[in-house]
Design an enzyme around this catalytic site. Structure first.
Site, PDB file in Angstrom:
ATOM      1  N   THR A 135       0.816  -1.214   0.000  1.00 14.03           N
ATOM      2  CA  THR A 135       0.000   0.000   0.000  1.00 14.03           C
ATOM      3  C   THR A 135       0.850   1.264   0.000  1.00 14.03           C
ATOM      4  OG1 THR A 135      -1.565   1.253   1.353  1.00 14.03           O
ATOM      5  CG2 THR A 135      -0.086  -0.204   2.537  1.00 14.03           C
ATOM      6  N   ASP A 136       0.265   2.355  -0.491  1.00 14.43           N
ATOM      7  CA  ASP A 136       0.963   3.651  -0.434  1.00 14.43           C
ATOM      8  C   ASP A 136       1.029   4.193   0.998  1.00 14.43           C
ATOM      9  OD1 ASP A 136      -1.716   4.366  -0.073  1.00 14.43           O
ATOM     10  OD2 ASP A 136      -1.747   5.874  -1.668  1.00 14.43           O
ATOM     11  N   GLU A 137       0.241   3.594   1.915  1.00 10.56           N
ATOM     12  CA  GLU A 137       0.203   4.136   3.288  1.00 10.56           C
ATOM     13  C   GLU A 137       1.529   3.960   4.021  1.00 10.56           C
ATOM     14  OE1 GLU A 137      -3.250   3.434   5.594  1.00 10.56           O
ATOM     15  OE2 GLU A 137      -4.599   3.635   3.891  1.00 10.56           O
ATOM     16  N   LYS A 164       2.038  -3.271   7.289  1.00 10.43           N
ATOM     17  CA  LYS A 164       2.356  -3.452   5.866  1.00 10.43           C
ATOM     18  C   LYS A 164       3.810  -3.050   5.595  1.00 10.43           C
ATOM     19  CE  LYS A 164      -0.054  -4.543   2.884  1.00 10.43           C
ATOM     20  NZ  LYS A 164      -0.424  -5.893   2.346  1.00 10.43           N
TER      21      LYS A 164
HETATM   22  P1  NAD Z   1      -9.704  -7.405   1.730  1.00 12.25           P
HETATM   23  O1  NAD Z   1      -9.754  -7.129   3.201  1.00 12.25           O
HETATM   24  O2  NAD Z   1     -10.896  -7.138   0.894  1.00 12.25           O
HETATM   25  O3  NAD Z   1      -9.332  -8.945   1.492  1.00 12.25           O
HETATM   26  C1  NAD Z   1      -8.344  -9.605   2.231  1.00 12.25           C
HETATM   27  C2  NAD Z   1      -8.458 -11.101   1.923  1.00 12.25           C
HETATM   28  O4  NAD Z   1      -7.426 -11.780   2.674  1.00 12.25           O
HETATM   29  C3  NAD Z   1      -9.793 -11.714   2.371  1.00 12.25           C
HETATM   30  O5  NAD Z   1     -10.274 -12.579   1.365  1.00 12.25           O
HETATM   31  C4  NAD Z   1      -9.440 -12.498   3.626  1.00 12.25           C
HETATM   32  O6  NAD Z   1     -10.264 -13.613   3.847  1.00 12.25           O
HETATM   33  C5  NAD Z   1      -7.996 -12.913   3.331  1.00 12.25           C
HETATM   34  N1  NAD Z   1      -7.226 -13.158   4.548  1.00 12.25           N
HETATM   35  C6  NAD Z   1      -7.140 -12.344   5.634  1.00 12.25           C
HETATM   36  N2  NAD Z   1      -6.376 -12.921   6.584  1.00 12.25           N
HETATM   37  C7  NAD Z   1      -5.953 -14.112   6.062  1.00 12.25           C
HETATM   38  C8  NAD Z   1      -5.120 -15.145   6.555  1.00 12.25           C
HETATM   39  N3  NAD Z   1      -4.570 -15.088   7.768  1.00 12.25           N
HETATM   40  N4  NAD Z   1      -4.864 -16.207   5.750  1.00 12.25           N
HETATM   41  C9  NAD Z   1      -5.420 -16.278   4.517  1.00 12.25           C
HETATM   42  N5  NAD Z   1      -6.234 -15.333   4.021  1.00 12.25           N
HETATM   43  C10 NAD Z   1      -6.494 -14.257   4.771  1.00 12.25           C
HETATM   44  O7  NAD Z   1      -8.428  -6.627   1.208  1.00 12.25           O
HETATM   45  P2  NAD Z   1      -8.202  -5.826  -0.165  1.00 12.25           P
HETATM   46  O8  NAD Z   1      -8.722  -4.472  -0.017  1.00 12.25           O
HETATM   47  O9  NAD Z   1      -8.622  -6.668  -1.293  1.00 12.25           O
HETATM   48  O10 NAD Z   1      -6.606  -5.735  -0.145  1.00 12.25           O
HETATM   49  C11 NAD Z   1      -5.816  -6.794  -0.641  1.00 12.25           C
HETATM   50  C12 NAD Z   1      -4.356  -6.430  -0.476  1.00 12.25           C
HETATM   51  O11 NAD Z   1      -4.067  -5.224  -1.161  1.00 12.25           O
HETATM   52  C13 NAD Z   1      -3.934  -6.206   0.991  1.00 12.25           C
HETATM   53  O12 NAD Z   1      -2.652  -6.737   1.156  1.00 12.25           O
HETATM   54  C14 NAD Z   1      -3.926  -4.688   1.117  1.00 12.25           C
HETATM   55  O13 NAD Z   1      -2.993  -4.282   2.089  1.00 12.25           O
HETATM   56  C15 NAD Z   1      -3.504  -4.274  -0.272  1.00 12.25           C
HETATM   57  N6  NAD Z   1      -3.985  -2.957  -0.735  1.00 12.25           N
HETATM   58  C16 NAD Z   1      -5.309  -2.624  -0.636  1.00 12.25           C
HETATM   59  C17 NAD Z   1      -5.741  -1.401  -1.146  1.00 12.25           C
HETATM   60  C18 NAD Z   1      -7.199  -0.986  -1.109  1.00 12.25           C
HETATM   61  O14 NAD Z   1      -7.514   0.142  -1.460  1.00 12.25           O
HETATM   62  N7  NAD Z   1      -8.122  -1.845  -0.731  1.00 12.25           N
HETATM   63  C19 NAD Z   1      -4.823  -0.519  -1.704  1.00 12.25           C
HETATM   64  C20 NAD Z   1      -3.471  -0.882  -1.756  1.00 12.25           C
HETATM   65  C21 NAD Z   1      -3.070  -2.110  -1.277  1.00 12.25           C
HETATM   66  O1  DAU Z   2      -4.194   3.981   0.344  1.00 13.14           O
HETATM   67  C1  DAU Z   2      -4.403   2.609   0.228  1.00 13.14           C
HETATM   68  C2  DAU Z   2      -5.258   2.122   1.375  1.00 13.14           C
HETATM   69  O2  DAU Z   2      -6.575   2.615   1.122  1.00 13.14           O
HETATM   70  C3  DAU Z   2      -5.268   0.612   1.517  1.00 13.14           C
HETATM   71  O3  DAU Z   2      -3.967   0.163   1.842  1.00 13.14           O
HETATM   72  C4  DAU Z   2      -6.246   0.180   2.619  1.00 13.14           C
HETATM   73  O4  DAU Z   2      -6.311  -1.227   2.670  1.00 13.14           O
HETATM   74  C5  DAU Z   2      -7.611   0.740   2.274  1.00 13.14           C
HETATM   75  O5  DAU Z   2      -8.514   0.422   3.312  1.00 13.14           O
HETATM   76  C6  DAU Z   2      -7.549   2.249   2.070  1.00 13.14           C
HETATM   77  O6  DAU Z   2      -7.281   2.923   3.323  1.00 13.14           O
HETATM   78  P1  DAU Z   2      -8.065   4.278   3.743  1.00 13.14           P
HETATM   79  O7  DAU Z   2      -8.013   4.413   5.188  1.00 13.14           O
HETATM   80  O8  DAU Z   2      -7.601   5.413   2.895  1.00 13.14           O
HETATM   81  O9  DAU Z   2      -9.559   3.878   3.211  1.00 13.14           O
HETATM   82  P2  DAU Z   2     -11.012   4.070   3.861  1.00 13.14           P
HETATM   83  O10 DAU Z   2     -11.991   3.681   2.814  1.00 13.14           O
HETATM   84  O11 DAU Z   2     -11.105   3.452   5.208  1.00 13.14           O
HETATM   85  O12 DAU Z   2     -11.077   5.647   4.058  1.00 13.14           O
HETATM   86  C7  DAU Z   2     -10.910   6.554   2.978  1.00 13.14           C
HETATM   87  C8  DAU Z   2     -10.974   7.954   3.543  1.00 13.14           C
HETATM   88  O13 DAU Z   2     -12.315   8.202   3.987  1.00 13.14           O
HETATM   89  C9  DAU Z   2     -10.082   8.172   4.757  1.00 13.14           C
HETATM   90  O14 DAU Z   2      -9.585   9.509   4.732  1.00 13.14           O
HETATM   91  C10 DAU Z   2     -11.030   8.007   5.941  1.00 13.14           C
HETATM   92  C11 DAU Z   2     -12.345   8.512   5.395  1.00 13.14           C
HETATM   93  N1  DAU Z   2     -13.562   7.882   5.937  1.00 13.14           N
HETATM   94  C12 DAU Z   2     -13.635   6.524   5.953  1.00 13.14           C
HETATM   95  C13 DAU Z   2     -14.747   5.882   6.470  1.00 13.14           C
HETATM   96  C14 DAU Z   2     -14.823   4.378   6.503  1.00 13.14           C
HETATM   97  C15 DAU Z   2     -14.621   8.657   6.400  1.00 13.14           C
HETATM   98  O15 DAU Z   2     -14.548   9.904   6.365  1.00 13.14           O
HETATM   99  N2  DAU Z   2     -15.724   8.032   6.908  1.00 13.14           N
HETATM  100  C16 DAU Z   2     -15.826   6.669   6.975  1.00 13.14           C
HETATM  101  O16 DAU Z   2     -16.862   6.154   7.472  1.00 13.14           O
END
Ligand code: NAD
Ligand code: DAU
Length: 354
Positions: A135-137, A164
């Site tokens: 992630t970019d975080e 991460k």
């Molecule tokens: P998600 O939470 O939707 O899915 C995570 C998946 O991992 C689920 O299917 C869950 O069952 C599985 N999982 C969790 N713990 C496990 C374990 N111990 N063993 C096996 N499986 C397990 O997550 P996502 O949003 O699809 O993110 C996927 C990946 O991408 C993560 O590594 C996250 O850090 C990264 N990522 C997410 C975002 C985003 O915006 N969602 C952005 C950048 C990077």
């Molecule tokens: O940047 C990549 C990341 O983006 C991924 O690595 C994470 O897995 C993914 O969850 C996401 O993280 P954020 O914290 O940015 O996403 P989230 O959807 O939780 O929140 C987006 C923005 O909205 C953040 O500034 C918090 C705000 N927010 C979120 C929720 C859930 C609100 O204002 N209200 C809310 O109820």
């Protein structure tokens, strides 16, 4: 193309991004055997893969990456040419209330997988690849200007991003110490179908439909760079096949939005789709207590990926948002399934005190 993949392990393939990646790879590479390893936590859902579940070259394995014995057995039974690792605890708010699960899954789970790959490949790394999806975080928070590049120093500030960042360090350490062939990508916020409604956009869509308050944290001026999830899956495919071992690639949408502006755009889209009067959904916006340690701004410079591997995001925000909103409206059953049971308890605990 450097890999000679026949057997490809994907972890977390029943989650949001993982399911889009599995679908893309199953359809694009009929000659691969694809193994989807997922523990099916609250975030994992096999309904996300209904349309490809019958594919003869897709195999689901229920299992937990934190369980070393399970992984040892699996890797003893099956040889893998490549691993794309997405399994993780992924929600920042949950990491604030319960950090330990993030340490266990994201750090220990990743090291378990690295160990399993190192043992199985035993120094025979030709055509092998371990791809870590991150992630970019990990880069921390930006001010009003500037972008994260691959050279930006790590500065994680939430338990999620710290876990991460730690896993990224372990992946690089296995490359430097043992020569494991790894690539890492760090991506911005994804959006699209099948995202669990704890994340901003699906949570807001769900609440708008039910005419519930739309909880915007703090002053709503926090900025994220949004990427259509299938564009991310395409980038992973490109990097997995053509990236250079030991390298990191940033992935982003070049698409910055302040949360409050994005929520307004979503409200207008939903009013149109639901045939409600203009302004109806926006009247539900409620500013609530901020997320502790909330990162102010993320923005990705994805220039390296464009220059070196020719990847660019294809879907514009207005189009992607409309497709996302329509998908949730047309898939009420999916939403009902994932919001039954524990979701109600989570929502209460997360939002009642705000
Ligand atoms: P998600 O939470 O939707 O899915 C995570 C998946 O991992 C689920 O299917 C869950 O069952 C599985 N999982 C969790 N713990 C496990 C374990 N111990 N063993 C096996 N499986 C397990 O997550 P996502 O949003 O699809 O993110 C996927 C990946 O991408 C993560 O590594 C996250 O850090 C990264 N990522 C997410 C975002 C985003 O915006 N969602 C952005 C950048 C990077
Ligand atoms: O940047 C990549 C990341 O983006 C991924 O690595 C994470 O897995 C993914 O969850 C996401 O993280 P954020 O914290 O940015 O996403 P989230 O959807 O939780 O929140 C987006 C923005 O909205 C953040 O500034 C918090 C705000 N927010 C979120 C929720 C859930 C609100 O204002 N209200 C809310 O109820």
């Amino acid at each position: 193309m450097m890999t000679t993949t026949k057997h490809l392990l994907i972890t977390g393939g029943a989650g949001f991004i993982g399911s889009h990646l599995v679908r893309l790879l199953v359809n694009k590479y009929p000659d691969y055997q694809i193994y989807n390893l997922d523990a099916l936590t609250y975030a994992g859902n096999l309904e996300n893969l209904k349309d490809v579940e019958q594919a003869p070259h897709l195999h689901f394995i229920k299992g937990d990456i934190t369980d070393r014995d399970f992984l040892r057995d699996l890797f003893a039974r099956q040889a893998f040419d490549g691993i794309i690792h997405l399994a993780a605890e992924s929600h920042v708010d949950r990491s604030i209330t319960g950090p330990m699960a993030f340490v266990v899954t994201n750090v220990i789970g990743t090291v378990n997988l690295l160990e399993a790959a190192k043992e199985q490949w035993a120094g025979q790394f030709d055509g092998k690849r371990f791809y870590h999806v991150s992630t970019d975080e990990v880069y921390g928070s930006l001010g009003e200007t500037g972008f994260f590049t691959e050279e930006t120093a790590y500065d994680p500030r939430s338990p999620y991003s710290a876990s991460k960042a730690s896993s990224d360090h372990f992946v690089r350490a296995y490359h430097h110490t043992y020569g494991l062939p790894v690539v890492i990508s760090n991506c911005s916020n994804n959006y699209g179908p099948f995202q669990f409604p704890e994340k901003l956009l699906p949570l807001m869509i769900h609440n708008i439909r039910q005419r519930k308050p739309l909880p915007v944290y703090g002053d709503g001026q926090y900025t994220r760079d949004w990427l259509w999830v299938i564009d991310h899956a395409e980038a992973i495919d490109r990097i997995y096949h053509d990236g250079v071992n030991g390298e990191t690639y940033n992935i982003g949408g070049n698409n910055e939005w302040k949360n409050i502006d994005l929520v307004h755009l979503l409200c207008a889209t939903m009013d149109r789709l639901l045939d409600r009067p203009a302004g109806d959904s926006a009247s539900l916006i409620t500013f609530v207590k901020d997320r502790p340690g909330h990162d102010r701004r993320y923005a990705i410079d994805a220039g390296k990926l464009k220059r070196e591997l020719g990847w660019e995001p294809l879907v514009q925000m207005q189009e992607g948002l409309e497709r996302t909103a329509r998908w949730y409206l047309e898939n009420q059953e999916w939403l009902e399934h994932v919001t039954s049971g524990n979701y109600q308890k989570y929502y209460q605990e997360q939002y009642a005190s705000r």
